[in-house]
Design a protein around this motif. Structure first.
Motif, PDB file in Angstrom:
ATOM      1  N   HIS A  56       0.669  -1.119   0.046  1.00  0.00           N
ATOM      2  CA  HIS A  56      -0.081   0.015   0.079  1.00  0.00           C
ATOM      3  C   HIS A  56       0.720   1.250  -0.002  1.00  0.00           C
ATOM      4  CE1 HIS A  56      -3.666  -2.263   0.928  1.00  0.00           C
ATOM      5  NE2 HIS A  56      -2.909  -3.072   1.664  1.00  0.00           N
ATOM      6  N   ALA A  57       1.915   1.337   0.594  1.00  0.00           N
ATOM      7  CA  ALA A  57       2.828   2.195   0.954  1.00  0.00           C
ATOM      8  C   ALA A  57       3.475   2.681  -0.443  1.00  0.00           C
ATOM      9  CB  ALA A  57       3.849   2.226   1.810  1.00  0.00           C
ATOM     10  N   GLN A  58       3.795   1.808  -1.334  1.00  0.00           N
ATOM     11  CA  GLN A  58       4.160   1.981  -2.617  1.00  0.00           C
ATOM     12  C   GLN A  58       3.380   2.650  -3.609  1.00  0.00           C
ATOM     13  OE1 GLN A  58       5.274  -2.071  -3.738  1.00  0.00           O
ATOM     14  NE2 GLN A  58       7.007  -2.427  -2.415  1.00  0.00           N
ATOM     15  N   ALA A  59       2.083   2.652  -3.231  1.00  0.00           N
ATOM     16  CA  ALA A  59       1.115   3.616  -4.049  1.00  0.00           C
ATOM     17  C   ALA A  59       1.121   5.061  -4.004  1.00  0.00           C
ATOM     18  CB  ALA A  59      -0.242   2.959  -3.830  1.00  0.00           C
ATOM     19  N   GLY A  60       2.117   5.439  -2.962  1.00  0.00           N
ATOM     20  CA  GLY A  60       2.398   6.935  -2.685  1.00  0.00           C
ATOM     21  C   GLY A  60       1.219   7.803  -2.047  1.00  0.00           C
ATOM     22  N   ARG A  61       0.161   6.954  -1.556  1.00  0.00           N
ATOM     23  CA  ARG A  61      -0.946   7.839  -0.825  1.00  0.00           C
ATOM     24  C   ARG A  61      -0.919   7.159   0.501  1.00  0.00           C
ATOM     25  NH1 ARG A  61      -6.035   7.602  -3.616  1.00  0.00           N
ATOM     26  NH2 ARG A  61      -6.538   9.088  -1.955  1.00  0.00           N
ATOM     27  N   VAL A  62      -0.351   6.022   1.035  1.00  0.00           N
ATOM     28  CA  VAL A  62       0.014   5.515   2.410  1.00  0.00           C
ATOM     29  C   VAL A  62       1.366   5.635   2.765  1.00  0.00           C
ATOM     30  CG1 VAL A  62      -0.340   3.648   3.716  1.00  0.00           C
ATOM     31  CG2 VAL A  62      -2.044   4.007   1.784  1.00  0.00           C
ATOM     32  N   LEU A  63       1.549   6.362   3.756  1.00  0.00           N
ATOM     33  CA  LEU A  63       2.722   6.661   4.408  1.00  0.00           C
ATOM     34  C   LEU A  63       2.914   5.953   5.651  1.00  0.00           C
ATOM     35  CD1 LEU A  63       5.329   8.135   4.631  1.00  0.00           C
ATOM     36  CD2 LEU A  63       4.290   9.987   5.769  1.00  0.00           C
TER      37      LEU A  63
END
Length: 308
Positions: A56-63
């Motif tokens: 999910h983090a790789q999608a750019g909108r989850v940190l």
């Protein structure tokens, strides 16, 4: 950013959450809130669970970040201290990166907003509080509580297992301080949302209830261990005592009976629905309406987590 940002840009929302033990369905939780938030900040109480969130983090909108504080202490007051500290970090991040609003949710809460964020466009508003409704437990262990729990106790009309004072979002400005249910020192008026609500899934099953209160351990009768601040949530104190006693004796009948007493039978359910003490909410239907492909992906991911 342009000199004249669009309304959507001016009202960008950041949702933050402290993840203690991510429930089956955490993928659905993320997917549901990505419909509303420009960014989700996940603070991990257990950094070893980072691989669960990497895709999910790789999608750019989850940190994904490690949470702060002593993560070995899981008493309710200690958990709340970490949640407030993490939310404060999110407020600072929002200020530095141009997010207008921050909402602090738990991993067992959904911001159910059919208004498409209309509350964010209100002028001169610094904080918006959403009423919370509480999911009725299931008689079985769900694959995904967000999909399977669709019956909710209505705030202010019937007893709750957990809190009943809502959750809030704040328009970020210098000096804002994060709390658990509200923020402090914001600029503007305090409004109560009409329509959007927080759906709370505190104890969707007997198994999750036992696991939660085992994790909390033998906490005191007082918030922050201060005698002047007694815990008035009787369900919370009763749960602590019943589960501790059952673990010590191996006798679980009293604990099971108490938990089952919170699941209305068919007759009681019909009466409570007629009296608007219970309502039906379906987050899955809401997500399906907005993006059926995303819904399918989220549910498949949830099932994969469960089977794995």
């Amino acid at each position: 950013m342009s000199d004249n940002p669009t309304p959507a840009a001016r009202n960008r929302l950041l949702i933050c959450a402290t993840m203690l033990n991510p429930v089956p369905g955490y993928s659905f939780w993320l997917d549901f809130h990505l419909r509303q938030a420009a960014l989700i900040m996940v603070f991990l109480d257990d950094p070893a669970k980072r691989p669960m969130f990497e895709a999910h983090a790789q999608a750019g909108r989850v940190l994904v970040l490690d949470g702060v504080g002593d993560r070995s202490d899981n008493t309710p007051s200690a958990v709340m201290r970490r949640q407030m500290a993490n939310a404060q970090t999110a407020v600072a991040y929002a200020l530095d990166h141009g997010f207008a609003w921050v909402a602090a949710l738990d991993a067992d809460e959904l911001l159910y907003d059919e208004s498409d964020g209309a509350w964010r466009t209100q002028e001169n508003v610094g904080q918006v509080t959403f009423a919370n409704h509480e999911a009725v437990p299931l008689a079985h262990e769900p694959e995904n509580c967000f999909a399977e729990c669709t019956l909710f106790r209505v705030n202010g009309r019937t007893d709750f297992m957990a809190y009943g004072n809502g959750k809030s979002a704040v328009r970020v400005s210098p000096g804002v301080r994060a709390g658990i249910h509200e923020f402090h020192d914001y600029v503007g008026e305090h409004h109560y949302a009409i329509g959007p609500v927080v759906l709370h899934f505190p104890n969707p099953s007997f198994e999750s209830w036992v696991a939660k209160f085992r994790n909390h351990g033998g906490f005191s009768n007082y918030w922050w261990d201060e005698p002047g601040l007694p815990i008035e949530l009787q369900f919370m104190l009763r749960s602590r005592d019943l589960i501790r006693a059952a673990d010590e004796t191996g006798e679980w009948d009293e604990a099971r009976d108490y938990f089952r007493s919170w699941i209305p039978d068919d007759e009681a359910r019909a009466k409570m629905l007629a009296a608007d003490e219970l309502r039906v909410y379906s987050p899955v239907t809401e997500l399906l309406r907005s993006d059926p492909d995303r819904l399918k992906e989220a549910l498949l991911a949830s099932l994969a987590q469960r089977s794995g």
